[in-house]
Design an enzyme around this catalytic site. Structure first.
Site, PDB file in Angstrom:
ATOM      1  CG  ASN A   1       3.812  -8.808 -20.053  1.00 40.41           C
ATOM      2  OD1 ASN A   1       4.667  -8.407 -20.841  1.00 40.41           O
ATOM      3  ND2 ASN A   1       3.104  -8.000 -19.286  1.00 40.41           N
ATOM      4  CG  ASP A   2      -0.141 -13.874 -19.310  1.00 42.69           C
ATOM      5  OD1 ASP A   2       0.513 -14.608 -18.539  1.00 42.69           O
ATOM      6  OD2 ASP A   2      -0.969 -13.040 -18.918  1.00 42.69           O
TER       7      ASP A   2
ATOM      8  CD  GLU B   1      -3.260 -12.171 -21.773  1.00 43.79           C
ATOM      9  OE1 GLU B   1      -2.447 -11.559 -21.070  1.00 43.79           O
ATOM     10  OE2 GLU B   1      -4.406 -12.459 -21.392  1.00 43.79           O
TER      11      GLU B   1
ATOM     12  CB  CYS C   1      -1.345  -3.874 -24.036  1.00 41.16           C
ATOM     13  SG  CYS C   1      -2.210  -5.409 -23.660  1.00 41.16           S
TER      14      CYS C   1
ATOM     15  CG  HIS D   1      -1.907  -1.142   1.133  1.00 39.98           C
ATOM     16  ND1 HIS D   1      -2.581  -1.617   2.214  1.00 39.98           N
ATOM     17  CD2 HIS D   1      -2.310  -1.881   0.082  1.00 39.98           C
ATOM     18  CE1 HIS D   1      -3.360  -2.610   1.834  1.00 39.98           C
ATOM     19  NE2 HIS D   1      -3.197  -2.792   0.557  1.00 39.98           N
TER      20      HIS D   1
ATOM     21  NE  ARG E   1       3.620 -12.107 -16.544  1.00 37.92           N
ATOM     22  CZ  ARG E   1       2.510 -11.433 -16.819  1.00 37.92           C
ATOM     23  NH1 ARG E   1       1.559 -11.975 -17.569  1.00 37.92           N
ATOM     24  NH2 ARG E   1       2.340 -10.215 -16.407  1.00 37.92           N
TER      25      ARG E   1
HETATM   26  C1  PEP Z   1       0.246  -9.427 -20.757  1.00 38.38           C
HETATM   27  O1  PEP Z   1       0.089 -10.600 -20.395  1.00 38.38           O
HETATM   28  O2  PEP Z   1       1.096  -9.073 -21.573  1.00 38.38           O
HETATM   29  C2  PEP Z   1      -0.598  -8.369 -20.176  1.00 38.38           C
HETATM   30  C3  PEP Z   1      -0.573  -7.158 -20.669  1.00 38.38           C
HETATM   31  O3  PEP Z   1      -1.345  -8.694 -19.101  1.00 38.38           O
HETATM   32  P1  PEP Z   1      -0.771  -8.869 -17.629  1.00 38.38           P
HETATM   33  O4  PEP Z   1       0.654  -8.410 -17.647  1.00 38.38           O
HETATM   34  O5  PEP Z   1      -1.633  -8.034 -16.752  1.00 38.38           O
HETATM   35  O6  PEP Z   1      -0.941 -10.326 -17.415  1.00 38.38           O
HETATM   36 MG    MG Z   2      -1.650 -11.136 -19.261  1.00 38.77          MG
END
Ligand code: PEP
Ligand code: MG
Length: 752
Positions: free
Chosen positions: A631-632, A608, A679, A366, A642
């Site tokens: 990322n996923d 993803e 993203c 927090h 990851r």
């Molecule tokens: C991703 O997986 O790239 C993504 C943008 O979602 P998060 O990082 O929240 O899993």
């Molecule tokens: Mg993701």
């Protein structure tokens, strides 16, 4: 043995010992003798911590006297070392059976079987260990543990006040040399300044109550004052209007009313302690529990409780706020604290705050959220920092590398001053680009969006000049809340986001919870592989009430505007059909209830899960847009967790397999005329963003701080050329694509 009489007897005897003449060592000797007697143990020993972390036997009743000042346990060695190192009570019926047991022949302890060891600690710092041992295989009761812990607290007190031997060895620390403490960045930035110790601690000097009734009254009055002062604080303007912070504070306030906490405080005072000592006792056990917690959520809650104890101590001492005289803060304050609650940070004059260093704290804590909102560089997990600084010390918080430089040399100060100036200059350059459209040299426009998740992120939209919010992670609202946010609360929260975005679009990602993003108030089964488990849309479709409420709230929040809904972790195109049906149903419910609907509702899928790449045609027919969650996607493409440092960065996103996958995706979206974005973290790294643009991406979403660097890269890029280079590399199946692209950028004068 019942705890109260034993505790009272020990307290009385210790008081007598302290009032008798004698040097520190003789007092320690008497103390161990008394404790052994009252605890009916053959052995009682006190080990004290030396500067190097080892433990030295300082006094004993029962062990061989020659061992005193001779027997030393290395840091963490044996059961005694373990007790000090982990700050835990060790209670063993047969000590020699324990794997950590370390036999010391010089002590003659082989005849003793059972062992009970408790840390001697002061303000969370372990000074030594108090041990009792018995010949029999005794099972020490909870009462025994209680009594020994309370006794250890009194011994700690005497050590700190210097009344007994060992205090200087236990507390002396190298406070004059420069040093670096490694931690973890919890709020990015670099700050140079001077140390202010957060609320120089209230030291409890009077431990034993003379009049228990009076102490109980003092405790009750103080608790009431604490509750009122928190209520008043939350009414204050900057807290009341602080969006998501509000949830954090609400939780904090709730803890001030926690019945269990109050009960434990009362019990401590009933046991004969003063109100202050009672608070400290409960705080110590809370701290110890906190250190043992693996669950971030509970750790954070216990931190809030520890924080409240500090407030309560200040009230009892007649010093209500730590920062009530802000003018005394240096203008470049680096706040150093063992732990800090979100409300406490706001006690300080933010204009004078540069940096924050805490011994605990994580990115999700927090206080980190508040520090980020205030733009304060902060480093967490800075173990031992409080002991190593003195108020007024010069310090540098490097919350990029996650380090704190204490009493830095002039060279280090100069290097960091240069760095700060350089960063400020870069920031000015980036700000100057704010209104410059991201167009490549050969005229390709790339739209740049920010990723956000809290209301406090929203000002970055304007500051960075981004085109919109490409990913709004709605789960953060849920994760910061103590209860499931109800429909109306969600409507309000989403409305606030939309209104702050003004004309710019916001892509709301529906709840991505499950797996490791746990909502403690939702019952979720424990899973072996949470990242591939019951998360996101899978949970949303199985338990539609949650998803439907969210969609309803979003539909209402976006009344008369354009709504973008993005669905995480879609694994099959057919899931989008189910989601769409759900959205349509909610649209008609919202309309039936007489609410205005959004002008348009677009529903998109996150890419993803690799499986989707093999049914792109089917998917494209069922979506209004797609966005790659790289990322996923990377973790699943490479089957590399990851979050696991060992494998997480083992594979490069700039390699043939993922780049070919992304190229196929670009092709499919073009064919079906479906808007495409990416993203994940890839979008925010200039060289990776360059590759994505080379593949055909024309929209990217990233953290706000990346907009400047990525736009700078775009302005000097020739898309035609990078596409050719990339095509060539992919045709060859080159292994060193990153290197090759960096070389290309350098030769073309592109800043990556
Ligand atoms: C991703 O997986 O790239 C993504 C943008 O979602 P998060 O990082 O929240 O899993
Ligand atoms: Mg993701």
């Amino acid at each position: 043995m019942t705890s109260e009489p034993a505790l009272r007897v020990i307290m009385r005897r210790l008081r007598e010992i302290m009032s008798e003449p004698g040097d520190g060592q003789s007092r320690l000797n008497k103390i161990v003798k008394q404790i052994a007697g009252v605890m009916v143990s053959e052995v009682c020993s006190i080990y004290l911590k030396r500067q190097d972390g080892s433990l030295e036997l300082f006094a004993t009743e029962g062990l061989k006297i020659e061992a005193v000042h001779t027997t030393r346990m290395k840091r963490g060695e044996g059961l005694v070392g373990r007790c000090a190192e982990l700050n835990v009570t060790v209670n063993e019926q047969e000590a020699s059976n324990h794997p950590a047991f370390s036999y010391r022949p010089e002590t003659g302890e082989e005849v003793y079987h059972s062992l009970l060891a408790v840390p001697i600690q002061r303000s969370g710092q372990v000074l030594g260990v108090l041990v009792v041992q018995n010949r029999t295989q005794k099972e020490y009761s909870d009462e025994d543990v209680e009594v020994l812990q309370a006794t250890a607290m009194i011994v700690a007190e005497q050590l700190v006040s210097g009344a007994v031997a060992g205090s200087s060895t236990a507390l002396e620390l190298a406070k004059s040399l420069s040093s670096v403490i490694e931690g973890e960045s919890i709020s990015e930035g670099i700050a140079l300044g001077h140390v202010v110790l957060h609320e120089p601690r209230i030291f409890v000097t009077k431990l034993m109550a003379e009049d228990p009734n009076e102490e109980m009254e003092r405790l009750e009055t103080a608790i009431a004052t604490l509750r009122t002062s928190l209520d008043e604080m939350f009414e204050r303007e900057h807290v009341a209007g602080a969006g998501e912070h509000r949830d954090v504070f609400e939780a904090y306030r709730m803890f001030a009313h926690d019945k269990g906490w109050e009960r434990r405080l009362r019990e401590a005072v009933e046991g004969g302690l003063t109100a202050e000592a009672g608070v400290e006792r409960v705080q110590n056990s809370t701290r110890a529990r906190m250190l043992r917690q693996n669950d971030a959520y509970w750790r954070e809650r216990q931190r809030d409780l520890a924080d409240l104890s500090d407030r309560l101590l200040r009230i009892l001492a007649g010093r209500e706020t730590s920062a009530d005289e802000p003018s005394q803060l240096p203008p470049d304050t680096i706040l150093v604290a063992r732990t800090m609650g979100p409300a406490e940070l706001l006690d300080y004059d933010r204009k004078r705050l540069r940096g924050l260093v805490v011994e605990d704290g994580s990115r999700q804590s927090h206080v980190a959220i508040v520090a980020k909102a205030l733009g304060i560089a902060a480093v967490g997990q800075a173990a031992g920092v409080v002991e190593r600084v003195t108020a007024g010390d010069a310090a540098i918080v490097d919350a990029v590398a996650g380090e704190v430089h204490l009493r830095p040399s002039s060279d280090v100060i100069t290097a960091y001053s240069d760095k700060v100036r350089f960063l400020a200059k870069r920031q000015r350059q980036y700000r100057a680009l704010k209104d410059v459209p991201a167009v490549t040299k050969d005229g390709e426009r790339v739209s740049l969006h920010i990723n956000a998740g809290l209301l406090v992120d929203m000002p970055h939209l304007k500051e960075s000049g981004a085109d919109g919010v490409g990913l709004y992670r709605t789960e953060l609202l849920f994760m910061l809340s103590d209860t499931l946010p109800k429909l109306e609360r969600q409507v309000k929260a989403y409305k606030a986001v939309i209104s702050r975005a003004g004309e710019k679009p916001v892509i709301f990602r529906t709840l991505d919870i499950g797996g490791d993003k746990v909502l403690h108030y939702l019952r979720q089964p424990a899973e072996e592989n949470p990242a591939m488990g019951w998360r996101a849309v899978r949970m949303g479709l199985d338990r539609p009430a949650l998803l439907r409420t969210q969609i309803r709230a979003l539909l209402r929040a976006a009344a008369g505007q354009d709504l973008h809904l993005m669905i995480p972790m879609v694994s099959e195109a057919s899931e989008m059909v189910a989601v769409r049906a759900l959205v349509e149903r909610e649209q008609s419910i919202v309309a039936d209830k007489g609410y205005e609907l959004p002008n348009t509702v677009r529903v998109g899928a996150m890419i993803e899960v690799p499986g989707l790449l093999f049914e792109l045609d089917a998917l494209m027919k069922r979506v209004d847009f797609v966005s790659v969650g790289s990322n996923d996607l990377m973790q699943f493409l490479f089957a590399a967790d990851r979050t696991n440092a060992r494998v997480g960065s083992r594979y490069d996103s700039l390699s043939p397999a993922p780049l070919r996958a992304l190229r196929a995706l670009v092709k499919a979206t073009k064919k079906h005329n479906v808007p495409l974005t990416l993203c994940g973290e890839m979008a925010g790294t200039p060289v990776e963003a360059m590759a994505l643009i080379g593949l055909g991406f024309r929209s990217l979403s990233m953290s706000p701080a990346s907009i400047g660097p990525v736009k700078t890269m775009i302005l000097s890029l020739d898309v035609e050329r990078v596409s050719q280079v990339l095509d060539g590399l992919l045709r060859k199946g080159a292994r060193n694509i990153r290197e090759a692209l960096e070389g290309f950028a350098e030769s073309e004068g592109i800043e990556v």
